[in-house]
Scaffold this motif. Sequence first.
Motif, PDB file in Angstrom:
ATOM      1  N   GLU A  79       7.589  21.603  -1.812  1.00 18.91           N
ATOM      2  CA  GLU A  79       6.438  20.756  -1.472  1.00 18.91           C
ATOM      3  C   GLU A  79       6.804  19.274  -1.631  1.00 18.91           C
ATOM      4  O   GLU A  79       6.430  18.439  -0.797  1.00 18.91           O
ATOM      5  CB  GLU A  79       5.286  21.120  -2.412  1.00 18.91           C
ATOM      6  CG  GLU A  79       3.990  20.440  -2.130  1.00 18.91           C
ATOM      7  CD  GLU A  79       2.906  20.927  -3.084  1.00 18.91           C
ATOM      8  OE1 GLU A  79       2.257  20.068  -3.700  1.00 18.91           O
ATOM      9  OE2 GLU A  79       2.710  22.158  -3.199  1.00 18.91           O
ATOM     10  N   HIS A  80       7.534  18.942  -2.680  1.00 21.56           N
ATOM     11  CA  HIS A  80       7.935  17.546  -2.909  1.00 21.56           C
ATOM     12  C   HIS A  80       8.929  17.084  -1.844  1.00 21.56           C
ATOM     13  O   HIS A  80       8.851  15.957  -1.358  1.00 21.56           O
ATOM     14  CB  HIS A  80       8.525  17.373  -4.306  1.00 21.56           C
ATOM     15  CG  HIS A  80       7.608  17.786  -5.409  1.00 21.56           C
ATOM     16  ND1 HIS A  80       6.253  17.564  -5.392  1.00 21.56           N
ATOM     17  CD2 HIS A  80       7.858  18.426  -6.577  1.00 21.56           C
ATOM     18  CE1 HIS A  80       5.702  18.049  -6.500  1.00 21.56           C
ATOM     19  NE2 HIS A  80       6.662  18.569  -7.227  1.00 21.56           N
ATOM     20  N   ARG A  81       9.831  17.966  -1.469  1.00 22.49           N
ATOM     21  CA  ARG A  81      10.789  17.610  -0.403  1.00 22.49           C
ATOM     22  C   ARG A  81      10.048  17.393   0.927  1.00 22.49           C
ATOM     23  O   ARG A  81      10.376  16.493   1.692  1.00 22.49           O
ATOM     24  CB  ARG A  81      11.853  18.682  -0.264  1.00 22.49           C
ATOM     25  CG  ARG A  81      12.823  18.706  -1.421  1.00 22.49           C
ATOM     26  CD  ARG A  81      14.092  19.475  -1.083  1.00 22.49           C
ATOM     27  NE  ARG A  81      14.951  19.588  -2.239  1.00 22.49           N
ATOM     28  CZ  ARG A  81      15.735  18.626  -2.713  1.00 22.49           C
ATOM     29  NH1 ARG A  81      15.761  17.469  -2.111  1.00 22.49           N
ATOM     30  NH2 ARG A  81      16.490  18.817  -3.773  1.00 22.49           N
ATOM     31  N   ALA A  82       9.040  18.228   1.174  1.00 22.08           N
ATOM     32  CA  ALA A  82       8.257  18.092   2.402  1.00 22.08           C
ATOM     33  C   ALA A  82       7.515  16.754   2.413  1.00 22.08           C
ATOM     34  O   ALA A  82       7.384  16.118   3.469  1.00 22.08           O
ATOM     35  CB  ALA A  82       7.265  19.246   2.537  1.00 22.08           C
ATOM     36  N   TYR A  83       7.048  16.302   1.252  1.00 22.29           N
ATOM     37  CA  TYR A  83       6.392  14.993   1.181  1.00 22.29           C
ATOM     38  C   TYR A  83       7.362  13.889   1.615  1.00 22.29           C
ATOM     39  O   TYR A  83       7.003  12.996   2.387  1.00 22.29           O
ATOM     40  CB  TYR A  83       5.859  14.692  -0.229  1.00 22.29           C
ATOM     41  CG  TYR A  83       5.470  13.236  -0.358  1.00 22.29           C
ATOM     42  CD1 TYR A  83       4.306  12.766   0.243  1.00 22.29           C
ATOM     43  CD2 TYR A  83       6.301  12.326  -1.008  1.00 22.29           C
ATOM     44  CE1 TYR A  83       3.967  11.422   0.189  1.00 22.29           C
ATOM     45  CE2 TYR A  83       5.965  10.986  -1.058  1.00 22.29           C
ATOM     46  CZ  TYR A  83       4.804  10.541  -0.468  1.00 22.29           C
ATOM     47  OH  TYR A  83       4.472   9.203  -0.502  1.00 22.29           O
ATOM     48  N   VAL A  84       8.591  13.944   1.102  1.00 22.52           N
ATOM     49  CA  VAL A  84       9.581  12.918   1.456  1.00 22.52           C
ATOM     50  C   VAL A  84       9.832  12.934   2.962  1.00 22.52           C
ATOM     51  O   VAL A  84       9.884  11.883   3.606  1.00 22.52           O
ATOM     52  CB  VAL A  84      10.899  13.099   0.672  1.00 22.52           C
ATOM     53  CG1 VAL A  84      11.938  12.072   1.108  1.00 22.52           C
ATOM     54  CG2 VAL A  84      10.653  13.001  -0.827  1.00 22.52           C
ATOM     55  N   ASP A  85       9.951  14.132   3.541  1.00 20.20           N
ATOM     56  CA  ASP A  85      10.156  14.233   4.989  1.00 20.20           C
ATOM     57  C   ASP A  85       8.996  13.608   5.762  1.00 20.20           C
ATOM     58  O   ASP A  85       9.198  12.880   6.735  1.00 20.20           O
ATOM     59  CB  ASP A  85      10.348  15.693   5.412  1.00 20.20           C
ATOM     60  CG  ASP A  85      11.657  16.284   4.910  1.00 20.20           C
ATOM     61  OD1 ASP A  85      12.590  15.504   4.588  1.00 20.20           O
ATOM     62  OD2 ASP A  85      11.748  17.525   4.828  1.00 20.20           O
ATOM     63  N   ARG A  86       7.744  13.895   5.330  1.00 18.29           N
ATOM     64  CA  ARG A  86       6.565  13.310   5.998  1.00 18.29           C
ATOM     65  C   ARG A  86       6.555  11.797   5.848  1.00 18.29           C
ATOM     66  O   ARG A  86       6.262  11.070   6.801  1.00 18.29           O
ATOM     67  CB  ARG A  86       5.272  13.885   5.404  1.00 18.29           C
ATOM     68  CG  ARG A  86       4.831  15.188   5.979  1.00 18.29           C
ATOM     69  CD  ARG A  86       3.412  15.567   5.580  1.00 18.29           C
ATOM     70  NE  ARG A  86       3.101  15.382   4.177  1.00 18.29           N
ATOM     71  CZ  ARG A  86       3.395  16.259   3.211  1.00 18.29           C
ATOM     72  NH1 ARG A  86       4.027  17.391   3.496  1.00 18.29           N
ATOM     73  NH2 ARG A  86       3.069  16.012   1.953  1.00 18.29           N
ATOM     74  N   GLU A 136       0.835  -1.209   0.000  1.00 19.17           N
ATOM     75  CA  GLU A 136       0.000   0.000   0.000  1.00 19.17           C
ATOM     76  C   GLU A 136       0.866   1.253   0.000  1.00 19.17           C
ATOM     77  O   GLU A 136       0.610   2.200  -0.752  1.00 19.17           O
ATOM     78  CB  GLU A 136      -0.915  -0.020   1.228  1.00 19.17           C
ATOM     79  CG  GLU A 136      -1.865   1.155   1.306  1.00 19.17           C
ATOM     80  CD  GLU A 136      -2.743   1.082   2.546  1.00 19.17           C
ATOM     81  OE1 GLU A 136      -2.921   2.134   3.183  1.00 19.17           O
ATOM     82  OE2 GLU A 136      -3.222  -0.018   2.887  1.00 19.17           O
ATOM     83  N   LEU A 137       1.900   1.270   0.806  1.00 21.62           N
ATOM     84  CA  LEU A 137       2.783   2.428   0.876  1.00 21.62           C
ATOM     85  C   LEU A 137       3.568   2.600  -0.421  1.00 21.62           C
ATOM     86  O   LEU A 137       3.748   3.728  -0.898  1.00 21.62           O
ATOM     87  CB  LEU A 137       3.726   2.299   2.072  1.00 21.62           C
ATOM     88  CG  LEU A 137       4.507   3.538   2.476  1.00 21.62           C
ATOM     89  CD1 LEU A 137       3.613   4.762   2.634  1.00 21.62           C
ATOM     90  CD2 LEU A 137       5.255   3.270   3.784  1.00 21.62           C
ATOM     91  N   ALA A 138       4.012   1.504  -1.018  1.00 20.22           N
ATOM     92  CA  ALA A 138       4.717   1.590  -2.307  1.00 20.22           C
ATOM     93  C   ALA A 138       3.795   2.189  -3.361  1.00 20.22           C
ATOM     94  O   ALA A 138       4.210   3.059  -4.142  1.00 20.22           O
ATOM     95  CB  ALA A 138       5.205   0.210  -2.737  1.00 20.22           C
ATOM     96  N   GLY A 139       2.536   1.767  -3.374  1.00 14.15           N
ATOM     97  CA  GLY A 139       1.572   2.331  -4.320  1.00 14.15           C
ATOM     98  C   GLY A 139       1.351   3.812  -4.089  1.00 14.15           C
ATOM     99  O   GLY A 139       1.233   4.596  -5.040  1.00 14.15           O
ATOM    100  N   GLU A 140       1.299   4.212  -2.817  1.00 15.55           N
ATOM    101  CA  GLU A 140       1.139   5.637  -2.503  1.00 15.55           C
ATOM    102  C   GLU A 140       2.317   6.441  -3.035  1.00 15.55           C
ATOM    103  O   GLU A 140       2.144   7.493  -3.659  1.00 15.55           O
ATOM    104  CB  GLU A 140       1.039   5.840  -0.992  1.00 15.55           C
ATOM    105  CG  GLU A 140       1.018   7.309  -0.588  1.00 15.55           C
ATOM    106  CD  GLU A 140       1.288   7.514   0.885  1.00 15.55           C
ATOM    107  OE1 GLU A 140       2.172   8.344   1.198  1.00 15.55           O
ATOM    108  OE2 GLU A 140       0.633   6.866   1.722  1.00 15.55           O
ATOM    109  N   VAL A 141       3.525   5.961  -2.782  1.00 17.53           N
ATOM    110  CA  VAL A 141       4.725   6.685  -3.229  1.00 17.53           C
ATOM    111  C   VAL A 141       4.733   6.806  -4.748  1.00 17.53           C
ATOM    112  O   VAL A 141       5.025   7.882  -5.296  1.00 17.53           O
ATOM    113  CB  VAL A 141       6.010   6.000  -2.721  1.00 17.53           C
ATOM    114  CG1 VAL A 141       7.252   6.618  -3.357  1.00 17.53           C
ATOM    115  CG2 VAL A 141       6.094   6.083  -1.203  1.00 17.53           C
ATOM    116  N   ILE A 142       4.401   5.732  -5.442  1.00 15.14           N
ATOM    117  CA  ILE A 142       4.370   5.782  -6.907  1.00 15.14           C
ATOM    118  C   ILE A 142       3.314   6.776  -7.378  1.00 15.14           C
ATOM    119  O   ILE A 142       3.564   7.593  -8.265  1.00 15.14           O
ATOM    120  CB  ILE A 142       4.142   4.377  -7.497  1.00 15.14           C
ATOM    121  CG1 ILE A 142       5.408   3.537  -7.281  1.00 15.14           C
ATOM    122  CG2 ILE A 142       3.786   4.453  -8.979  1.00 15.14           C
ATOM    123  CD1 ILE A 142       5.254   2.073  -7.610  1.00 15.14           C
TER     124      ILE A 142
END
Length: 196
Positions: free
Chosen positions: A182-189, A155-161
């Motif tokens: 914003e994309h960097r903040a996503y990676v941090d979260r 599920e998490l792999a699908g979310e990341v993709i």
Amino acid sequence: MPKIIDHDQRRREIVAVAKKLIIQGGFEAATMRSIVAEAGFANGALKRYFPNKDSIVAATFQSVLAEMNEQIGSDEPSPDPREALRHDVEATLPLDQYRIDSARVLLALWEHSVSNDELAALYRAHLQDWRRRLAERIAAARGKGEPADAPAVIELAGEVIGVTIGANVTALMFPDGALIPEHRAYVDRLMRNLDD
């Protein structure tokens, strides 16, 4: 003495020209005529390397996917599974001009692959491999002894993709990189919430 031509290098040059034209003007800009003109070849010379536009498109698609895979594997993976995951996720997000440009090419080629079974199969295989690699990284980074095919990991792999593809789409509307924070903040979260 006749000039020795490196045909593989010529093919790479043609693919680079096609990629440049797609970045500048979208898929429609990469016509056989515009590629010949930009590459500085004689009209018939292109057919020696690629018989038609679809073959150039397929080679360009493969080139961009190979570059993406190379970006993921560009650094020696960190022994820290969390850092290895961070690296892989960041490698697929449009976090610099090169990756924003590559996203433009990929999106043009994705659209074309809808009506081209060979390109669609190529991209499906890429997505399956990406999901598998990502699931392995996520399972290792979570450190719970889960297999890569555990439901929470998949599920998490699908979310990341999904987020990555969405980020690449929206990067086209903000080619100046305005969404990079914003994309960097996503990676941090993602990294903070990995164990949830």
